[in-house]
Every structure is written in C-alpha cells, then in structure tokens.
Design an enzyme around this catalytic site. Structure first.
Site, PDB file in Angstrom:
ATOM      1  N   CYS A   1       0.844  -1.205   0.000  1.00  0.00           N
ATOM      2  CA  CYS A   1       0.000   0.000   0.000  1.00  0.00           C
ATOM      3  C   CYS A   1       0.873   1.247   0.000  1.00  0.00           C
ATOM      4  CB  CYS A   1      -0.868   0.056   1.256  1.00  0.00           C
ATOM      5  SG  CYS A   1      -1.750  -1.437   1.644  1.00  0.00           S
ATOM      6  N   ASP A   2       0.340   2.293  -0.569  1.00  0.00           N
ATOM      7  CA  ASP A   2       0.997   3.588  -0.458  1.00  0.00           C
ATOM      8  C   ASP A   2      -0.042   4.685  -0.637  1.00  0.00           C
ATOM      9  OD1 ASP A   2       3.723   4.903  -0.185  1.00  0.00           O
ATOM     10  OD2 ASP A   2       2.840   6.014  -1.837  1.00  0.00           O
TER      11      ASP A   2
END
Length: 198
Positions: A74-75
């Site tokens: 995730c980012d």
C-alpha cells in the site's frame, strides 16, 4: 486459490486494523528499504502513478522474501496541484503543512498492490478529493495541541476518523481511500482469487 498465507507489507497500524476488522488472517512484514530513495528510481512524477509504483515496490520487496505468500502493498500520496507531499516529522512541520493546505483542495491517491513470488498480480490507485476549509494559525495550534503526535502518521496531518474531520468543508471519495487502504477493491480481488470466502 493463489496462496494460503496473506502478508500486509505495511507497518501502518491503521491498515492492519482495517484488515483485522474485515476478518482477514494475515501477517505484517514491513518493506526493508528507504522509501524516498526508491521513489527516486521511479520513472514517473505523476502523483497517482507514483503511489502505484511505491505500493508495488513495497509488495515486491516483501514478496521476494516470502515467495509463497500473497503480499499486499500500500501507499498513499498527498497531491496538491501536482506537488507530492510526504509525512511530516514534527508538530512544527505539521503546522506548516496545514497552513499550506488551508482553503485549498488536495487529492489523496491510495494505491494497493498484490504480489506473489516477486511478481505483480494487480495494482491500482484510487483517489479522494479533500476540500480544506480556511484555517487560522490559532485554530491550527489548538488542533495540533489536542491531537499531538498521532497525526504524524498521516500524510495530510489529519485523521479523518477523529478530530481531523473539523478541517474540512467537503470530501469526495471513499472513506477507506482516505485512510490509506482501498479496502473494497482489495476485497473484490481477494475473493476473485479465492483467498477469502466469496
């Protein structure tokens, strides 16, 4: 079924909490690299594409160490008129950040990636548009005194699920995207790959 083991390649307690509340069984293993250095190797300056690049880099890094597992990367990128902002390191920086965001609309691009055996299976970014109301310096000081260092974990120096909601006059987008994990699209993919019951 792709894998029996699911790994979250993020040390974010908020993301882990979301997955736990959704009933997923998973392990947490953070990516082992300097995010800003990896960002420099990317071929894009587009904030939304950059969020995908970083989510993929994190998932790939962990996937190469645990090849049998399905890894979630995730980012989240804060995008103000094309300029990328990262997490702040101090309350003073948080004050400056809120002064910059005051009275403006910014976007949060949250990307999620799935990797197995070091190979990308899926990556996609989702966006939310955040209209910050005009904020006085005095209000910002009072807000930061109340929330203290908790907000240093948030790229926007707010936690929408708490007092951060008072900073906004309008929000367009999915709650989970704002938190930093597009949960509904992720669950659709996990069901599709028969990783979770569907």
């Amino acid at each position: 079924m792709l894998a029996e083991t699911l790994i979250l390649a993020s040390l974010s307690s908020y993301r882990a909490q979301l997955l736990k509340k959704a009933g997923l069984n998973f392990f947490v293993k953070g990516a082992s690299f300097d995010e800003r250095e990896v960002e420099k190797t990317g071929k894009t300056k587009n904030p939304k594409e950059l969020s995908c690049f970083l989510a993929s880099a994190k998932a790939k890094n962990v996937s190469e160490r645990f090849p049998e597992a399905l890894v979630i990367g995730c980012d989240q990128i804060l995008d103000l008129e094309g300029q990328v902002f990262h997490k702040v390191k101090s309350i003073e920086e948080a004050h400056q950040r809120l002064c910059i965001l005051s009275g403006k609309i910014h976007s949060l691009h949250s990307a999620v990636a799935l990797f197995q055996n070091g190979q990308e299976i899926w990556v996609e970014a989702f966006s939310a548009h955040m209209s910050v109301r005009p904020l006085s310096s005095e209000f910002i000081e009072r807000y930061l005194a109340r929330v203290e260092t908790d907000i240093l974990n948030s790229v926007g120096v707010y936690q929408i699920e708490g007092e951060g909601i008072h900073l906004f006059e309008k929000i367009e987008g999915d709650f989970f995207t704002i938190i930093g994990l597009p949960l509904l699209p992720l669950l659709i993919k996990l069901r599709h790959f028969e990783v979770i019951d569907g």
